[in-house]
Scaffold this motif. Sequence first.
Motif, PDB file in Angstrom:
ATOM      1  N   GLY A  46     -36.179 -12.935  13.587  1.00 23.39           N
ATOM      2  CA  GLY A  46     -35.976 -11.484  13.641  1.00 23.39           C
ATOM      3  C   GLY A  46     -34.626 -11.142  14.237  1.00 23.39           C
TER       4      GLY A  46
ATOM      5  N   SER B 232     -34.507 -12.783   7.823  1.00 23.98           N
ATOM      6  CA  SER B 232     -35.869 -12.571   8.314  1.00 23.98           C
ATOM      7  C   SER B 232     -36.771 -13.787   8.093  1.00 23.98           C
TER       8      SER B 232
ATOM      9  N   PRO C 245     -28.507 -11.092   9.148  1.00 23.91           N
ATOM     10  CA  PRO C 245     -29.971 -11.006   9.194  1.00 23.91           C
ATOM     11  C   PRO C 245     -30.588 -12.009   8.225  1.00 23.91           C
TER      12      PRO C 245
END
Length: 242
Positions: free
Chosen positions: A95, A91, A89
């Motif tokens: 996403g 961000s 991940p």
Amino acid sequence: MQKFYFFLLLLAGWLAPALASAQLYDVRPGEVNYNKKPRPALKVQVDGKATDVREYLQDWMKSSYNVKFKAGGVLGMGKNDVLMAKQTPASTISGKLVDLYATVIAPSDSVSEVSFFGGFDDHTFFDADNTKAEYNALRAIAQNFAGAARLKAYRDMIAEAEKKLKAVEKEKERLEKEQAYLKTNTESNLARIEELKRKNAENLLQSRTDSASQTKNRLLLDESRLRLQRRRDRLSALDRKN
């Protein structure tokens, strides 16, 4: 004040190369050969040895973006390990889960080139045309790293300058102590020399006195022997008469 100026001279000696190379820390587009194919990348050159920069990059990515780079795979044109974070991940980029990569090579002993690249998977890599938002986000990461690396390089240079200054100060103190010791030792030796000269003069005077006494003693000894012999002769003559 003299110490402060000396520190500035040391610091200037370390910072001058970095200031003269302002093009360092500028992020620019480029390519990296990965899995035998060219991949769009964002490159930046920073001060520092490749091994040190590589370690700092891993720590910085973890602390700044919670991205844990691990070594894996090799470049298509060489055997330098690629740092990668697969399906992680991020961000600030997307996403979705992304693949992030970085390489660190050494154009020179004191400069390292860091290349950032990434994608959604092994077939979709970020570029300025098809994934502009993600590519620009990756550029921002590269720029942030460049700023952090610059600060680290300057701090390291200052720390090294301070270390050199302390070494010079320590050597100065050692030399001053040695000079003080030599001065004291020389003064002590000179005092001993003067004492030895005085003692030699006394010895010479005593030797002359002893020599005169010895001559007088020899004369007394001869007279005593002669006197003794005369008395023995008289005793012998008396014995014969009796």
